[in-house]
Design a protein around this motif. Structure first.
Motif: not given
Length: 475
Positions: A56-70, A152-166
């Motif tokens: 029932t959920y979109s795959s946006d969370v995966v797209k976001k994390w692939l966007g961090v990794q690339l 890595t660490n700063a990019a991960v923390q920023q994305q994790e916090d952003e999605l957690n807030g949402i």
């Protein structure tokens, strides 16, 4: 041209034969009648309704994390070897296990992947928010695996916090939010710890090459010392037991006789190099994947996967399934290819051409390939093997006729002889069409023979097919 057409037809025929066994998985996922929730929420807690399924959920969370990794994988400050398939496999499995409890028709990969630990359990009767679980799992995996760059660490923390807030606002229930975060992280910790046990060769001494006989590979820089991360990569534990058994073909027998298969294989590379067309040059450069200003060692497949997910846009359940299955296939194909390379140790085109076809005592006049030759042997071709496995896995999930556009290097400028130009995009009508383009690009680049790419593609497909036959995602 006729050879290229025959090769493309051969790939399609192989794809059709190999594609039957797993198509039912995605069909069942899409048409499943299992609409019951994985758990019922206790109304006495004040939380009403039923647990929502992963689909029932979109795959946006995966797209976001692939966007961090690339961006981390692009032009890395330190080499990550041939790890990209491994990164994709472990991230994919962690994602899958983090959201699988919300997929009633699917089952854990515990007991199916080699030495994989049993996964944490969800709490009975408690609700989980699957995108939050996915966010926690992918954040932890990216943080722990992508240690080759300080970014890595700063990019991960920023994305994790952003999605957690949402997600915290979306859920509006602190207990569900915290429970979901904890579950995703617990899964990732188990998967990461498992990943650290797959390379027993990490303490081995480097390989020292000693045999400089005709027909055997020798480094272009004349340095006989091979890092253990390349020489012994074939000893890495495969994700699936037996996945690389009976998949490897034989290289041609060495010969300097002009009409022999061996000689003709290298002669073709030399002949093509003498009259490369603009489009052949562009294709070779597009899939060159350099370490500087590029996605080296197969990390470009992660970029292509992200674009496919964006364009096909499956729900979170199918995306997690695709991520895991494609990553597992890519990792084991990498292991099998590197194992075969260091078993056969066949020379690269530059060696045979300089020694036999166009010999010269003057280094300034030596034949040179259009793109740089990687620092290991010719047979089988790595990218042909990778792309064969990648194409097979995706075809079993999304089907034979999926049109998509690969814009991995769109915007990157390159000079192919007529001044700077944008590398642009390529549109494909199937995953095997992509595999064919990647494989033949290595011949145009002058770094592989046709036999190495054709047999490499077959090896990748066979590897992925073995995985398909052994690993069952559906119950």
């Amino acid at each position: 041209m006729k050879q290229k057409i025959v090769y493309a037809i051969l790939l399609v025929a192989i794809a059709s034969l190999f594609n039957l066994s797993c198509k039912k998985e995605i069909k069942q996922s899409n048409e499943s009648k299992a609409e019951h929730p994985a758990a019922t929420i206790d109304r006495s807690t004040g939380t009403n309704g039923h647990l929502q399924q992963t689909k029932t959920y979109s795959s946006d969370v995966v797209k976001k994390w692939l966007g961090v990794q690339l961006p981390l994988l692009y032009s890395p400050p330190a080499s990550y070897g041939v790890n990209p398939g491994r990164y994709m496999a472990y991230c994919g499995v962690a994602l899958y296990e983090a959201v699988m409890p919300g997929m009633p028709s699917y089952q854990s990969l515990y007991g199916q992947l080699q030495d994989m630990p049993e996964m944490p359990k969800t709490e009975s009767g408690k609700a989980y928010h699957w995108p939050t679980c996915a966010n926690a799992a992918l954040a932890e995996m990216t943080r722990r695996l992508f240690t080759f760059t300080p970014a890595t660490n700063a990019a991960v923390q920023q994305q994790e916090d952003e999605l957690n807030g949402i997600y915290e606002k979306e859920i509006s229930d602190a207990s569900i939010f915290e429970r979901s975060k904890s579950f995703g992280k617990a899964v990732a910790e188990k998967i990461f710890n498992w990943s650290t046990t797959d390379h027993p060769w990490s303490s081995w001494q480097p390989l020292v090459l000693t045999d400089h006989s005709p027909g055997l590979w020798w480094p272009e820089n004349n340095n006989p010392l091979m890092p253990n991360g390349l020489a012994y990569w074939g000893n890495t534990r495969t994700m699936v037991a037996g996945s690389i058994e009976k998949v490897t073909s034989q290289p041609y027998t060495y010969s300097e006789v002009p009409n022999s298969p061996y000689y003709k294989d290298f002669q073709e590379v030399y002949d093509i190099s003498a009259s490369l067309t603009h489009e052949q040059k562009r294709l070779a450069k597009y899939f060159d994947d350099p370490a500087v200003n590029g996605y080296p060692a197969g990390s470009s497949y992660i970029s292509v996967f992200k674009q496919i997910i964006e364009q096909v846009n499956p729900a979170l359940d199918v995306t997690a399934f695709a991520y895991a299955k494609t990553g597992i296939s890519l990792m084991d194909a990498t292991i099998g290819s590197m194992k075969a390379k260091f078993f056969f140790m066949q020379e690269r085109p530059f060696q045979f051409i300089r020694r036999v076809i166009a010999p010269s005592n003057d280094p300034a006049t030596w034949w040179k390939p259009f793109i740089p030759t990687p620092p290991y042997s010719d047979f089988p071709a790595n990218h042909a093997t990778f792309s064969g496995a990648f194409a097979y896995a995706l075809t079993t999930i999304f089907g034979d006729h999926v049109s998509f556009t690969n814009s991995t290097y769109k915007g990157k400028m390159v000079n192919l002889g007529n001044g700077p130009e944008d590398m642009g995009s390529y549109t494909f009508n199937s995953f095997y069409e992509l595999a064919n383009a990647i494989a033949i690009s290595r011949v145009y680049g002058g770094i592989h023979t046709r036999h190495a790419i054709e047999e490499g593609t077959k090896q990748g497909i066979k590897t992925a097919k073995n995985i398909d036959n052994k690993v069952k995602f559906l119950k």
